[in-house]
Design a protein around this motif. Structure first.
Motif, short mmCIF file in Angstrom:
data_model
loop_
_atom_site.label_atom_id
_atom_site.label_comp_id
_atom_site.label_asym_id
_atom_site.label_seq_id
_atom_site.Cartn_x
_atom_site.Cartn_y
_atom_site.Cartn_z
N THR A 144 0.85 -1.20 0.00
CA THR A 144 0.00 0.00 0.00
C THR A 144 0.88 1.25 0.00
O THR A 144 0.60 2.23 -0.72
N LEU A 148 0.98 4.08 -3.00
CA LEU A 148 0.74 5.51 -2.79
C LEU A 148 1.99 6.33 -3.10
O LEU A 148 1.89 7.48 -3.55
N ARG A 152 2.06 9.30 -5.86
CA ARG A 152 2.65 10.63 -5.63
C ARG A 152 3.69 10.94 -6.71
O ARG A 152 3.78 12.05 -7.20
N TYR A 176 -5.42 12.10 -0.44
CA TYR A 176 -5.88 10.83 -1.01
C TYR A 176 -7.08 10.36 -0.20
O TYR A 176 -7.36 10.90 0.88
N ALA A 232 -4.92 10.22 -5.19
CA ALA A 232 -5.17 8.76 -5.20
C ALA A 232 -6.42 8.40 -4.43
O ALA A 232 -6.84 9.14 -3.53
N VAL A 234 -7.90 4.78 -2.51
CA VAL A 234 -7.73 3.35 -2.18
C VAL A 234 -9.13 2.77 -1.99
O VAL A 234 -9.88 3.23 -1.12
N HIS A 263 -5.88 2.58 -6.34
CA HIS A 263 -5.25 1.40 -5.74
C HIS A 263 -6.34 0.53 -5.11
O HIS A 263 -7.21 1.04 -4.40
#
Ligand code: PLP
Length: 477
Positions: A144, A148, A152, A176, A232, A234, A263
């Motif tokens: 993870t 990330l 970035r 994010y 981002a 998740v 993600h």
């Protein structure tokens, strides 16, 4: 250790393992030691003289084994039920013997190439489309962080890899997003990346603990208007508490619209997509930039083995690759050290490859299907029982529930009752359950994922839960 001694002790150890696995259900699942017990039983000073292997193995059994919580036990249903299966254990043994470092292709071509083959097999089993580049990390927490970090890095105008973030007023605050149910690994990545805990905006969930997409879009818009730079999202397929599945297709849509890295954390539930009837849980994941599934959770692989897939390996490589002269090679082959922060890499692909071959896709499917059947059976008994209630949907084999005797509606008393019930079950030694909190309510949680767990095991748990509730009634009357 000379070869003859190695042979002797290796046979002893393997015999011990075979007996242990045959009888693992006979041990109390949860270790009964108190903090400090094991430490006190061991010498504080290191040995000055060599000791015999017999003495070492005897202490392993006498001192350490009582301090082991038996994750291999059929009644282990805490966190996520896992199994270090036979082929996986043998794979670990061979990997330890070879002791290769899979950092460069050259430092063991077989390790790098098997990793790519095994992960491509896994990709096919999960029904994920090509091209997809995969590497194995120790944990989803590491993966993870890498995802990330790559997200970035994808903000190429900011040149963060080169110039960092501090002391640069021109760098906007980065944001994010993940649901309130996402794993703490997602928060921790923000700490490490210098984005901070405030850089993660937690999005509310719906009635079934799934990320609320409309709230996500509102948050992105608000943040843009306030000068944040979103980078981002998740999404989780199988959240830690309730195993809920975020609506990935709609999230992917937003990520594409706003140019955000997507993600997917499918650490636990991703394995369920091996089943054609569960393939739908990965809908939309083909649009993700990165994706994690942990064979060490629900694919019978001994810890550790976390698979990180990405559609953008060049960005992950641009994030992490830094090659010392001593590591420079000229082969046209991937060097897997380039895709994370660890230089040294264990030969983890071996055990995963051995598991996929030993069970075969159909064997894996049969076992996953059985776990889901057992989870659903437990959910059904709970639904039918007047004094128990389920606190969340159970899409896989993990069930969140509590005892809720009729007429008892005080939340504090319900919490206390369920805590006592949990302690009673865990103290009895046959089962280990964990707990969570759902909308403030204390919930018991049974996660079935062990190869040795049978219907009889689950029936036994249900009996103990009912007996526990009876004892509570007797206590109150
Ligand atoms: N993500 C989810 C959804 C999890 O449930 C967990 C652990 O249970 C993790 C991440 C962290 O996994 P690891 O122990 O591989 O870092």
């Amino acid at each position: 250790m000379d070869p003859a001694s190695f042979r002797l002790y290796a046979h002893q150890v393997v015999d011990w393992i075979a007996d242990y696995l045959a009888h693992v259900g006979d041990y109390p699942v949860l270790a009964r030691t108190q903090p400090g017990d094991i430490r006190r039983a061991l010498p504080a000073q290191p040995p000055r003289q060599p000791e015999s292997m017999q003495a070492i193995l005897a202490d392993f059994e006498r001192v350490l084994l009582p301090g082991i919580t038996h994750w291999n036990a059929p009644g282990f249903m805490g966190f996520f039920g896992i199994t270090g299966s036979g082929p996986g254990i043998l794979g670990e043994l061979l990997a330890a013997a070879l002791n290769v470092n899979a950092m460069l292709w050259r430092t063991s071509p077989a390790a790098t190439e098997l990793e790519q083959v095994a992960l491509d097999w896994l990709r096919q089993m999960l029904g994920l489309p090509e091209p997809l580049f995969g590497v194995i990390n120790d944990t989803a927490s590491a993966g993870t962080l890498y995802a990330l970090a790559a997200a970035r890095e994808a903000l190429s105008d900011l040149q963060i890899r080169q110039r960092g973030m501090s002391g640069r007023p021109e760098v906007p605050r980065l944001r994010y997003y993940a649901s309130q149910e996402a794993h703490s690994a997602v928060d921790k990545a923000g700490i490490v990346l210098g984005v901070g805990l405030e850089g993660l905006r937690k999005i509310p969930v719906d009635d079934e603990y799934r990320l609320d997409v409309a709230a996500l879009e509102r948050a992105i818009k608000e943040d843009l208007a306030a000068g944040w730079r979103p980078f981002a999202v998740v999404a989780t397929v199988g959240t830690t508490s309730t195993t809920s599945v975020d609506p990935v297709p709609a999230i992917a849509e937003l990520c594409e619209r706003y140019g955000l890295w997507l993600h997917i954390d499918a650490s636990y539930a991703g394995s369920a997509a091996l089943l054609p009837e569960y393939r739908h849980i990965l809908a939309g994941c083909e649009r993700a930039d990165s994706f994690i599934v942990n064979p060490h959770k629900w694919l019978f692989t001994p810890l550790d083995c976390s698979v990180f897939f990405t559609r953008k390996p060049e960005i992950v490589k641009a994030t992490f690759s830094l090659v010392l002269e001593i590591l420079r090679t000229d082969e046209e082959a991937p060097n897997l050290m380039d895709y994370g922060i660890s230089l040294g890499r264990r030969f983890r692909a071996l055990k995963l490859w051995m598991i996929m071959r030993y069970f075969g896709q159909e064997g894996l499917q049969a076992r996953l299907r059985e776990h889901i059947r057992l989870g659903q059976l437990l959910a059904q008994w709970i639904d039918e029982a007047p004094d128990f209630e389920r606190l969340a949907p159970a899409p896989f084999s993990t069930v969140c529930f509590r005892a809720h005797p009729r007429g008892l509606d005080d939340e504090e008393q319900l919490t206390a009752l369920n805590e006592r019930l949990l302690n009673r079950i865990n103290g009895a030694g046959h089962y280990f359950l964990s707990h969570t909190r759902l909308r403030g309510r204390y919930s018991l949680r049974a996660a079935i994922g062990n190869l040795r767990t049978s219907e009889e095991t689950v029936r036994g748990l249900w009996r103990e839960l009912q007996e526990g509730l009876e004892a509570e009634r007797a206590r109150r009357s």
